[in-house]
Design a protein around this motif. Structure first.
Motif, mmCIF file in Angstrom:
data_model
loop_
_atom_site.group_PDB
_atom_site.id
_atom_site.type_symbol
_atom_site.label_atom_id
_atom_site.label_comp_id
_atom_site.label_asym_id
_atom_site.label_seq_id
_atom_site.Cartn_x
_atom_site.Cartn_y
_atom_site.Cartn_z
ATOM 1 N N THR A 73 0.818 -1.223 0.000
ATOM 2 C CA THR A 73 0.000 0.000 0.000
ATOM 3 C C THR A 73 0.849 1.268 0.000
ATOM 4 O OG1 THR A 73 -0.121 0.005 2.437
ATOM 5 C CG2 THR A 73 -1.854 -1.178 1.238
ATOM 6 N N SER A 74 2.162 1.105 -0.138
ATOM 7 C CA SER A 74 3.092 2.246 -0.128
ATOM 8 C C SER A 74 2.921 3.100 1.126
ATOM 9 C CB SER A 74 2.885 3.119 -1.377
ATOM 10 O OG SER A 74 3.119 2.383 -2.551
ATOM 11 N N ALA A 75 2.762 2.423 2.256
ATOM 12 C CA ALA A 75 2.542 3.133 3.523
ATOM 13 C C ALA A 75 3.845 3.598 4.168
ATOM 14 C CB ALA A 75 1.782 2.231 4.491
ATOM 15 N N ILE A 76 4.961 2.983 3.762
ATOM 16 C CA ILE A 76 6.258 3.318 4.376
ATOM 17 C C ILE A 76 6.977 4.361 3.527
ATOM 18 C CG2 ILE A 76 8.436 2.413 5.242
ATOM 19 C CD1 ILE A 76 7.106 -0.360 5.292
ATOM 20 N N LYS A 77 7.343 5.437 4.163
ATOM 21 C CA LYS A 77 8.059 6.505 3.486
ATOM 22 C C LYS A 77 9.435 6.668 4.110
ATOM 23 C CE LYS A 77 4.426 7.452 1.005
ATOM 24 N NZ LYS A 77 4.390 7.087 -0.426
ATOM 25 N N LYS A 78 10.366 7.191 3.325
ATOM 26 C CA LYS A 78 11.718 7.434 3.822
ATOM 27 C C LYS A 78 12.200 8.792 3.349
ATOM 28 C CE LYS A 78 13.670 4.877 -0.089
ATOM 29 N NZ LYS A 78 14.572 3.788 -0.531
#
Length: 273
Positions: free
Chosen positions: A262-267
């Motif tokens: 779900t592309s929930a992790i951002k960096k």
């Protein structure tokens, strides 16, 4: 592939004194006064810079040396900026362990309590013993480098012994002990992902302390996260990313970001602000 390219490039870059591998002599130029971010032995024939852990041990015995402020500031700077990103992207010995892990074998994981051992190694072998054992000039005895560091054995000890006959005749019980540690780490790396980084590395311990507060960090969007656990499954450092995205054990490899459905992790820089 991008991360592997950067790891290889950095390893070659900081060990670019190729003449040393032919002559068996350590580079002593001005660049040696500069620390490199990752664990890379000062005594490696190709090393252009100094290892921050070796430098820290040497100067802990006396506050008079300006270099001590430099080394401390260096570690704080890289730690506050990127935390254990250094471990995942810029450490040559970390790269070696990852390559060994690619060998087909039964894979296993270490108990989580073993990750605390590296903090004991940092406290005892990098801080306390060098403070206690100093010479007349106040320089600390590099006990971690001398008695434990497998990176130093591989990068410095073995090449120098091969290239210098005199050193081969002087090798004794201590070198046998260091070789034994190196062999153990090499074998363990085939079955366990980065065992030295997880259990023994004092530099990793230092950067780990900065992970929760470093500028470069991970964040999880609770509105997108379904808590499916795929990020935890793919994480070879045994981190539950969706619970603790800035865990002290995270080396910022980015595999969880790629795996998240779900592309929930951002960096990024202050990505959780």
């Amino acid at each position: 592939m991008k991360r592997k390219f950067i790891q290889f490039f950095n390893t070659i870059l900081i060990n670019g004194y190729f003449k040393g591998f032919l002559s068996g002599k350590i580079y002593q130029g001005k660049l040696k006064k500069i620390c490199v971010p990752g664990l890379n032995c000062y005594s490696c024939p190709g090393a252009l810079g100094s290892c921050p852990i070796g430098s820290l041990q040497a100067v802990l015995g006396s506050y008079k040396y300006k270099i001590s402020m430099y080394v401390t500031g260096f570690l704080i700077f890289f730690g506050a900026l990127m935390g254990r990103f250094v471990c995942g992207w810029l450490c040559p010995f970390g790269l070696l362990q990852e390559l060994l892990y690619k060998i087909k074998s039964v894979k296993t994981r270490l108990p989580k309590w073993t990750t605390y051992i590296k903090y004991v190694v940092l406290l005892v072998f990098v801080i306390i013993l060098p403070l206690m054992w100093t010479n007349d000039f106040g320089m600390g005895d590099p006990t971690f480098c001398k008695y434990i560091c497998p990176a130093g054995t591989l990068e410095g000890g073995i090449p120098l012994l091969i290239l210098n006959k005199g050193l081969r005749s002087a090798a004794g019980v201590l070198f046998t002990w260091k070789i034994s540690i190196l062999i153990l780490i090499i074998i363990a790396s085939i079955f366990i992902f980065r065992p030295f980084c997880k259990v023994l590395c004092p530099l990793g311990a230092i950067y780990a302390l900065f992970n929760p507060i470093s500028l470069y960090r991970y964040s999880v969007d609770d509105n997108k996260c379904t808590k499916c656990g795929k990020c935890s499954t793919v994480c070879k450092m045994d981190v539950d990313i969706y619970k603790t995205p800035n865990s002290t054990e995270c080396i910022r490899c980015g595999e969880c970001v790629e795996e998240c459905p779900t592309s929930a992790i951002k960096k990024g820089i202050l990505s959780d602000k």
